[in-house]
Design an enzyme around this catalytic site. Structure first.
Site, PDB file in Angstrom:
ATOM      1  N   HIS A 146       0.816  -1.226   0.000  1.00 10.58           N
ATOM      2  CA  HIS A 146       0.000   0.000   0.000  1.00 10.58           C
ATOM      3  C   HIS A 146       0.850   1.277   0.000  1.00 10.58           C
ATOM      4  O   HIS A 146       0.335   2.369  -0.216  1.00 10.58           O
ATOM      5  CB  HIS A 146      -0.918   0.039   1.235  1.00 10.58           C
ATOM      6  CG  HIS A 146      -1.958  -1.027   1.231  1.00 10.58           C
ATOM      7  ND1 HIS A 146      -2.808  -1.213   0.169  1.00 10.58           N
ATOM      8  CD2 HIS A 146      -2.290  -1.974   2.154  1.00 10.58           C
ATOM      9  CE1 HIS A 146      -3.626  -2.237   0.444  1.00 10.58           C
ATOM     10  NE2 HIS A 146      -3.322  -2.715   1.632  1.00 10.58           N
ATOM     11  N   ASP A 159      -3.016 -10.773  -2.389  1.00 15.25           N
ATOM     12  CA  ASP A 159      -3.503 -10.243  -1.115  1.00 15.25           C
ATOM     13  C   ASP A 159      -4.960  -9.806  -1.326  1.00 15.25           C
ATOM     14  O   ASP A 159      -5.359  -9.462  -2.427  1.00 15.25           O
ATOM     15  CB  ASP A 159      -2.641  -9.034  -0.719  1.00 15.25           C
ATOM     16  CG  ASP A 159      -2.972  -8.483   0.659  1.00 15.25           C
ATOM     17  OD1 ASP A 159      -2.264  -8.838   1.613  1.00 15.25           O
ATOM     18  OD2 ASP A 159      -3.937  -7.696   0.778  1.00 15.25           O
ATOM     19  N   HIS A 219      -6.310  -7.199  -0.586  1.00 18.82           N
ATOM     20  CA  HIS A 219      -6.429  -5.769  -0.851  1.00 18.82           C
ATOM     21  C   HIS A 219      -5.620  -5.363  -2.072  1.00 18.82           C
ATOM     22  O   HIS A 219      -4.570  -5.953  -2.340  1.00 18.82           O
ATOM     23  CB  HIS A 219      -5.962  -4.980   0.382  1.00 18.82           C
ATOM     24  CG  HIS A 219      -6.665  -5.392   1.626  1.00 18.82           C
ATOM     25  ND1 HIS A 219      -6.129  -6.321   2.494  1.00 18.82           N
ATOM     26  CD2 HIS A 219      -7.882  -5.068   2.106  1.00 18.82           C
ATOM     27  CE1 HIS A 219      -6.989  -6.529   3.491  1.00 18.82           C
ATOM     28  NE2 HIS A 219      -8.072  -5.781   3.274  1.00 18.82           N
ATOM     29  N   ASP A 230      -4.692 -12.509   3.655  1.00 23.00           N
ATOM     30  CA  ASP A 230      -5.839 -11.976   4.397  1.00 23.00           C
ATOM     31  C   ASP A 230      -7.172 -12.173   3.683  1.00 23.00           C
ATOM     32  O   ASP A 230      -8.214 -11.732   4.167  1.00 23.00           O
ATOM     33  CB  ASP A 230      -5.619 -10.495   4.742  1.00 23.00           C
ATOM     34  CG  ASP A 230      -5.048  -9.694   3.586  1.00 23.00           C
ATOM     35  OD1 ASP A 230      -5.033 -10.216   2.459  1.00 23.00           O
ATOM     36  OD2 ASP A 230      -4.624  -8.550   3.822  1.00 23.00           O
TER      37      ASP A 230
HETATM   38 ZN   LIG Z   1      -4.159  -7.035   2.657  1.00 30.90          ZN
END
Ligand SMILES: [Zn+2]
Lengths: 213, 324
Positions: B132, B169, B171, B258
């Site tokens: 991120h 992931d 995200h 996750d």
């Molecule tokens: Zn994540």
């Protein structure tokens, strides 16, 4: 929520005695779909669209003689004679809701925005509308996620409770939307565990997305 | 009994000193690494493991992605005892800056070993995660973009021109995407929960790169609740095709766990087994498309139990010897 934030200010405008072919050149070179037409004092007279212009040109099926004549016409006819006279406009302090209702009622691609003296101050297109709503809903805004909480009519002041819980836990958020049985929160945080713990400690129920296909 | 290739785990003790416990609910905690180490040592892969210590990367490599002022600000914040960088999500402690450097170092160390023709597969068991973070932005527990720096390193140190990044992931890796949006030589493919619901709210299917990089970004958002069926189909079609067309010289996997059904940081519902299936496919594809040059770098994964099992299963998948 005012259209003045999202409209194109001081847009390109033309005079009614410009010829159809001149107007066409402007539309084509700027890739515009519509041009407002104003008088010498900047007062709005009408609007000319790419569709109005196209229909002033000869059909490719027309006989040669007629084509030639119609084409000639476009180089001498002023746009003032074929533009749509504008009957309704909005003022810069109209809201996005006003614009939405306007688009629902009138079949147009853009709304001329005028001041009290009917002077053109902006133009608000459907594209501007899309931009405005994307903005309001936070489309593509980095760093947020949507949390859904069960609405509970038995719980008094549930909206203020949510705001209080978020604020007292330093969880920043940009929107809370109440839709039917759910309340959506756009929270500016990745840490869902903290958000969950905070909301649940006040008896609020989060809706798990995993089972919510 | 299955047989496995050597599994090189690149990690470092300093990762445990990146302390986020000031927020008692902070999910990105040191136990993510220590528990996985313990779990792997006791598990079915124990005899195949080889632990390697990550090196500290030269600052110049990190500067390929990050702004120097940002690094100075980050270091200063840690030394001054600040609680977080930019946003309370990004908790820091005195050693966080150093830990982040070594976290980034795990990827570079792996690449050095791969290029030395070292046997086996490489997994960077590192934290803080990176995908991120952007040039001058800490976001979502990430400070230095480990995968992005590794991609640059592989290109510039070893002349592997075309790097394919697969990010599974839960995200969207906004930082990896931003680093290479306009760069046709790094392909970024991400499978993640739909940005309308999920953090960080980027990675719409419509985003496919910009400028010269159009077509070298591939976002595959999944509806909340999606799981094995959807992902396997994507791996076998969309990802396979993208690799075949891109013809990479190396693959970097942004391996976050996750999306597991037991991990409440996302709305996705992947099974433990799925990570094994992904691993097996990646092994085969890396062999086929880039001579087996592939490394995996840990991103998210916050339910410790699910993380331990998922990493173990992924490692088994990517290192299993398929009778050849
Ligand atoms: Zn994540």
């Amino acid at each position: 929520m005012y259209i003045s934030e999202y409209m194109t200010k001081d847009p390109l405008k033309i005079n009614p005695d410009l010829t159809i072919s001149q107007a066409r050149e402007i539309l084509d070179s700027k890739h515009f779909r519509h041009l407002p037409v104003v008088d010498d004092n900047g007062r709005l007279l009408g609007i000319i669209t790419d569709r109005d212009i196209r229909s002033a040109y000869p059909s490719s099926l027309a006989p040669d003689e007629e084509r030639k004549r119609t084409l000639e016409q476009t180089t001498i006819t002023p746009v003032g004679s074929i533009m749509s006279r504008v009957l309704s406009t909005l003022s810069p302090d109209a809201t996005l809701d006003d614009a939405l209702l306007f688009f629902r009622k009138h079949i147009v691609g853009a709304i001329p925005i005028t001041d009290k003296e009917n002077k053109l101050v902006g133009i608000f297109s459907i594209r501007d509308m899309i931009k405005a709503y994307s903005n309001i809903f936070g489309l593509g805004e980095k760093g947020s996620q949507l949390i859904a909480v069960e609405d509970d009519l038995d719980k008094k002041n549930i909206m203020s409770l949510i705001v209080r819980v978020l604020e007292s836990n330093n969880i920043s958020f940009t929107r809370i939307m109440r839709t039917g049985s759910r309340i959506y929160i756009r929270a500016q945080s990745y840490n869902i565990k903290s958000i969950k713990a905070a909301l649940e400690s006040e008896g609020l129920n989060l809706i798990e997305r995993k089972v919510d296909v | 009994m299955s047989d496995f290739y050597k599994i090189n785990i690149v990690t470092h003790d300093i990762y445990r000193l990146h302390d986020t416990s000031g927020d008692k609910y902070h999910p990105e905690k040191p136990g993510r690494i220590t528990s996985v180490v313990e779990h792997l040592k006791k598990g079915m892969l124990s005899t195949n493991l080889n632990f390697i210590e990550a090196n500290c990367p030269e600052r110049e490599w990190i500067l390929k992605i990050h702004n120097n002022n940002y690094l100075l600000r980050f270091e200063e914040a840690c030394l001054a005892g600040k609680e977080y960088l930019a946003h309370p999500d990004n908790r820091i402690s005195y050693n966080s800056f150093e830990a982040a450097f070594y976290s980034c170092g795990s990827g570079l160390t792996s690449i050095d070993y791969v290029e030395k023709q070292t046997d086996g597969v490489f997994f960077c068991l590192s934290r803080p995660p990176g995908h991120h973070s952007e040039t001058s932005l800490a976001l979502g527990f990430c400070f230095i973009n480990n995968v992005a720096v590794a991609a640059k390193y592989w290109q510039e140190k070893y002349n592997r021109e075309r790097i394919f990044v697969l990010d599974f992931d839960a995200h969207h890796g906004n930082g990896i995407q931003a680093s290479f949006e306009e760069d046709p030589s790094v392909f970024y493919a991400s499978i993640h929960e739909h940005p309308t619901f999920s953090f960080p709210g980027t990675g719409y299917a419509d985003d496919n790169g910009s400028g010269k990089g159009i077509g070298a970004t591939l976002n595959i958002p999944l509806k909340p609740g999606s799981g094995d069926k959807q992902v396997l189909e994507i791996m076998d079609t969309t990802i396979y095709d993208a690799l075949e067309r891109f013809k990479p010289d190396a693959i970097i996997v942004a391996a976050g766990f996750d999306a597991h059904i037991d991990d409440d940081m996302s709305g996705l519902a992947f099974s433990t087994r799925l990570y094994g299936e992904i691993g097996m496919r990646l092994f085969v594809m890396a062999k086929k498309f880039c001579d087996g040059r592939i490394i995996s770098i840990l991103e998210g994964g916050y339910n410790i139990n699910a993380l331990c099992n998922s990493i173990e299963t992924y490692l088994a998948g990517i290192s299993i010897k398929t009778g050849e």
